[in-house]
Design a protein around this motif. Structure first.
Motif, PDB file in Angstrom:
ATOM      1  N   SER A  39     -77.237  25.908  59.322  1.00 25.81           N
ATOM      2  CA  SER A  39     -77.757  26.877  58.363  1.00 25.81           C
ATOM      3  C   SER A  39     -79.050  26.342  57.778  1.00 25.81           C
ATOM      4  O   SER A  39     -79.477  25.215  58.081  1.00 25.81           O
ATOM      5  N   GLU A  40     -79.685  27.145  56.908  1.00 25.14           N
ATOM      6  CA  GLU A  40     -80.910  26.693  56.259  1.00 25.14           C
ATOM      7  C   GLU A  40     -80.645  25.506  55.341  1.00 25.14           C
ATOM      8  O   GLU A  40     -81.533  24.696  55.088  1.00 25.14           O
ATOM      9  N   GLU A  41     -79.397  25.398  54.830  1.00 25.76           N
ATOM     10  CA  GLU A  41     -79.045  24.271  53.966  1.00 25.76           C
ATOM     11  C   GLU A  41     -78.920  22.967  54.741  1.00 25.76           C
ATOM     12  O   GLU A  41     -79.145  21.886  54.211  1.00 25.76           O
ATOM     13  N   GLY A  42     -78.510  23.072  55.998  1.00 20.93           N
ATOM     14  CA  GLY A  42     -78.228  21.909  56.821  1.00 20.93           C
ATOM     15  C   GLY A  42     -77.017  22.213  57.692  1.00 20.93           C
ATOM     16  O   GLY A  42     -76.747  23.370  58.031  1.00 20.93           O
ATOM     17  N   VAL A  43     -76.283  21.192  58.036  1.00 23.56           N
ATOM     18  CA  VAL A  43     -75.059  21.364  58.821  1.00 23.56           C
ATOM     19  C   VAL A  43     -73.924  21.689  57.860  1.00 23.56           C
ATOM     20  O   VAL A  43     -73.666  20.952  56.919  1.00 23.56           O
ATOM     21  N   VAL A  44     -73.259  22.810  58.110  1.00 25.84           N
ATOM     22  CA  VAL A  44     -72.147  23.236  57.253  1.00 25.84           C
ATOM     23  C   VAL A  44     -70.837  23.010  58.006  1.00 25.84           C
ATOM     24  O   VAL A  44     -70.658  23.516  59.119  1.00 25.84           O
ATOM     25  N   LEU A  45     -69.946  22.256  57.393  1.00 24.15           N
ATOM     26  CA  LEU A  45     -68.620  22.010  57.945  1.00 24.15           C
ATOM     27  C   LEU A  45     -67.593  22.627  57.005  1.00 24.15           C
ATOM     28  O   LEU A  45     -67.560  22.304  55.816  1.00 24.15           O
ATOM     29  N   VAL A  46     -66.779  23.517  57.549  1.00 18.67           N
ATOM     30  CA  VAL A  46     -65.697  24.134  56.779  1.00 18.67           C
ATOM     31  C   VAL A  46     -64.385  23.603  57.326  1.00 18.67           C
ATOM     32  O   VAL A  46     -64.117  23.688  58.532  1.00 18.67           O
ATOM     33  N   MET A  47     -63.553  23.045  56.440  1.00 23.20           N
ATOM     34  CA  MET A  47     -62.264  22.490  56.828  1.00 23.20           C
ATOM     35  C   MET A  47     -61.163  23.128  55.985  1.00 23.20           C
ATOM     36  O   MET A  47     -61.307  23.254  54.765  1.00 23.20           O
ATOM     37  N   VAL A  48     -60.073  23.497  56.631  1.00 23.76           N
ATOM     38  CA  VAL A  48     -58.870  23.944  55.927  1.00 23.76           C
ATOM     39  C   VAL A  48     -57.833  22.838  56.078  1.00 23.76           C
ATOM     40  O   VAL A  48     -57.512  22.421  57.192  1.00 23.76           O
ATOM     41  N   VAL A  49     -57.342  22.343  54.932  1.00 21.97           N
ATOM     42  CA  VAL A  49     -56.422  21.209  54.956  1.00 21.97           C
ATOM     43  C   VAL A  49     -55.164  21.563  54.172  1.00 21.97           C
ATOM     44  O   VAL A  49     -55.171  22.458  53.321  1.00 21.97           O
ATOM     45  N   ARG A  50     -54.093  20.844  54.462  1.00 22.90           N
ATOM     46  CA  ARG A  50     -52.822  21.029  53.746  1.00 22.90           C
ATOM     47  C   ARG A  50     -52.287  19.659  53.356  1.00 22.90           C
ATOM     48  O   ARG A  50     -52.326  18.715  54.146  1.00 22.90           O
ATOM     49  N   GLY A  51     -51.796  19.566  52.120  1.00 22.39           N
ATOM     50  CA  GLY A  51     -51.245  18.294  51.670  1.00 22.39           C
ATOM     51  C   GLY A  51     -50.679  18.398  50.270  1.00 22.39           C
ATOM     52  O   GLY A  51     -50.611  19.479  49.681  1.00 22.39           O
ATOM     53  N   PRO A  52     -50.271  17.253  49.697  1.00 19.93           N
ATOM     54  CA  PRO A  52     -49.636  17.252  48.374  1.00 19.93           C
ATOM     55  C   PRO A  52     -50.630  17.573  47.267  1.00 19.93           C
ATOM     56  O   PRO A  52     -51.732  17.034  47.224  1.00 19.93           O
ATOM     57  N   ALA A  53     -50.204  18.451  46.339  1.00 19.22           N
ATOM     58  CA  ALA A  53     -51.092  18.875  45.258  1.00 19.22           C
ATOM     59  C   ALA A  53     -51.524  17.701  44.393  1.00 19.22           C
ATOM     60  O   ALA A  53     -52.656  17.649  43.915  1.00 19.22           O
ATOM     61  N   GLU A  54     -50.628  16.722  44.188  1.00 18.46           N
ATOM     62  CA  GLU A  54     -50.963  15.621  43.295  1.00 18.46           C
ATOM     63  C   GLU A  54     -52.032  14.697  43.880  1.00 18.46           C
ATOM     64  O   GLU A  54     -52.631  13.894  43.166  1.00 18.46           O
ATOM     65  N   ALA A  55     -52.279  14.791  45.186  1.00 17.92           N
ATOM     66  CA  ALA A  55     -53.300  13.948  45.813  1.00 17.92           C
ATOM     67  C   ALA A  55     -54.621  14.688  46.017  1.00 17.92           C
ATOM     68  O   ALA A  55     -55.584  14.102  46.511  1.00 17.92           O
ATOM     69  N   LEU A  56     -54.683  15.947  45.611  1.00 19.27           N
ATOM     70  CA  LEU A  56     -55.862  16.746  45.914  1.00 19.27           C
ATOM     71  C   LEU A  56     -57.096  16.267  45.162  1.00 19.27           C
ATOM     72  O   LEU A  56     -58.196  16.221  45.719  1.00 19.27           O
ATOM     73  N   VAL A 178     -54.714  10.601  37.874  1.00 21.36           N
ATOM     74  CA  VAL A 178     -54.778   9.311  37.179  1.00 21.36           C
ATOM     75  C   VAL A 178     -53.509   8.506  37.443  1.00 21.36           C
ATOM     76  O   VAL A 178     -53.561   7.291  37.669  1.00 21.36           O
ATOM     77  N   TYR A 179     -52.360   9.176  37.431  1.00 25.21           N
ATOM     78  CA  TYR A 179     -51.108   8.459  37.718  1.00 25.21           C
ATOM     79  C   TYR A 179     -51.165   7.823  39.105  1.00 25.21           C
ATOM     80  O   TYR A 179     -50.848   6.641  39.272  1.00 25.21           O
ATOM     81  N   LYS A 180     -51.572   8.611  40.100  1.00 25.07           N
ATOM     82  CA  LYS A 180     -51.589   8.074  41.466  1.00 25.07           C
ATOM     83  C   LYS A 180     -52.620   6.965  41.609  1.00 25.07           C
ATOM     84  O   LYS A 180     -52.395   5.983  42.311  1.00 25.07           O
ATOM     85  N   ARG A 181     -53.748   7.101  40.930  1.00 26.21           N
ATOM     86  CA  ARG A 181     -54.811   6.104  41.038  1.00 26.21           C
ATOM     87  C   ARG A 181     -54.453   4.793  40.345  1.00 26.21           C
ATOM     88  O   ARG A 181     -54.728   3.705  40.864  1.00 26.21           O
ATOM     89  N   ASP A 182     -53.833   4.879  39.159  1.00 30.02           N
ATOM     90  CA  ASP A 182     -53.682   3.697  38.311  1.00 30.02           C
ATOM     91  C   ASP A 182     -52.248   3.188  38.149  1.00 30.02           C
ATOM     92  O   ASP A 182     -52.060   2.027  37.785  1.00 30.02           O
ATOM     93  N   PHE A 183     -51.250   4.059  38.381  1.00 28.39           N
ATOM     94  CA  PHE A 183     -49.894   3.680  37.996  1.00 28.39           C
ATOM     95  C   PHE A 183     -48.845   3.858  39.085  1.00 28.39           C
ATOM     96  O   PHE A 183     -47.691   3.477  38.892  1.00 28.39           O
ATOM     97  N   ALA A 184     -49.190   4.422  40.223  1.00 31.90           N
ATOM     98  CA  ALA A 184     -48.177   4.807  41.203  1.00 31.90           C
ATOM     99  C   ALA A 184     -47.457   3.621  41.822  1.00 31.90           C
ATOM    100  O   ALA A 184     -46.354   3.779  42.340  1.00 31.90           O
TER     101      ALA A 184
END
Length: 274
Positions: A39-56, A178-184
């Motif tokens: 595109s005019e912006e550059g290379v556009v990559l669209v990804m659809v992913v699935r996973g745990p909400a707490e890690a989003l 924050v829990y996952k980053r610092d306390f998990a």
């Protein structure tokens, strides 16, 4: 589990999908589909992913700050609705023209991770601008813990009907991150110890927080005196819930703001019920 669509703009095509796909997988997500275009912006990559909400939130931070990424957007992924069935042909030769009974809905009409809300819940649930929230969360991750000014500005802009639901939701997402980053990596703790060892240190990164017996008190919440009636520290209550859900599950703890400076109390009090 959540399905999310990421839109990434980069100045480099070679190796882009491989590099970002590795980030997705390393954070516990699955890459469902992807497409890449120029595109005019550059290379556009669209990804659809699935996973745990707490890690989003952590995934969004790592994608948004990746050295190959120039700009980054995230939004909830909603599959296109199935095409409507072809109408039955008109009856001939005197056959009945009554329409057939409606078919029962297919079990596959919604993603497995989505449970359709009841009519009552839909009617009473406060609306949330999910697109705006998903755009804001990576910014909060990059700026954390210096995020309160952004949140207060957001609160002022939101319609009154959206404030509590939106700020609590953002708080839950930030707290889970924050829990996952610092306390998990810590062991399983009783609720009182979780409040003391997890909730209190995390809150102190943002506000002046103290613990008196089992009650957490905040003296300088920036969300008070905003013209609302009643308790108004919705983000802090949501964040406390997100922090403690990592230890006790979404249904294992309830956070209540029992007093608020907005109603004349000396400090905002948060109590915890297992």
């Amino acid at each position: 589990m959540v399905d999310v669509e990421f839109r990434v703009v980069s100045d480099r095509r070679d190796g882009l999908l491989l590099a970002l796909g590795q980030v997705v997988i390393a954070n516990g997500f699955t890459l469902l589909r992807q497409r890449m275009l120029n595109s005019e912006e550059g290379v556009v990559l669209v990804m659809v992913v699935r996973g745990p909400a707490e890690a989003l939130l952590m995934l969004e931070e790592r994608l948004g700050t990746h050295h190959l990424v120039q700009s980054f957007e995230a939004s909830p992924y909603e599959p296109a609705p199935a095409a409507a069935p072809t109408p039955a042909p008109a009856a001939r030769n005197g056959a009945s023209t009554h329409a057939p009974a409606a078919a029962a809905p297919s079990a596959n009409t919604a993603p497995a991770s989505y449970a359709a809300p009841s009519a009552t819940a839909t009617a009473t649930a406060a609306p949330i601008d999910t697109q705006r929230v998903e755009t804001l969360l990576p910014q909060l991750a990059r700026n954390y813990p210096n995020i309160l000014l952004q949140l207060v500005a957001l609160e002022r802009e939101l319609p009154p009907t959206q404030r509590e639901a939106t700020l609590r939701y953002i708080g839950q997402r930030v707290g889970a991150w924050v829990y996952k980053r610092d306390f998990a990596l810590g062991g399983q703790l009783p609720l009182a110890d979780s409040v003391r060892r997890i909730a209190l240190p995390a809150m102190r990164q943002l506000v002046q927080a103290e613990l008196h017996e089992d009650v957490l008190k905040v003296r300088n919440s920036p969300f008070c005196h905003r013209g609302e009636t009643g308790e108004c520290c919705h983000f802090l209550r949501g964040m406390l819930g997100g922090l403690l859900e990592g230890q006790h599950g979404a249904d294992g703890v309830r956070v209540v703001e029992s007093q608020c400076r907005n109603t004349g109390a000396e400090s905002c009090r948060f109590e915890f019920e297992a």
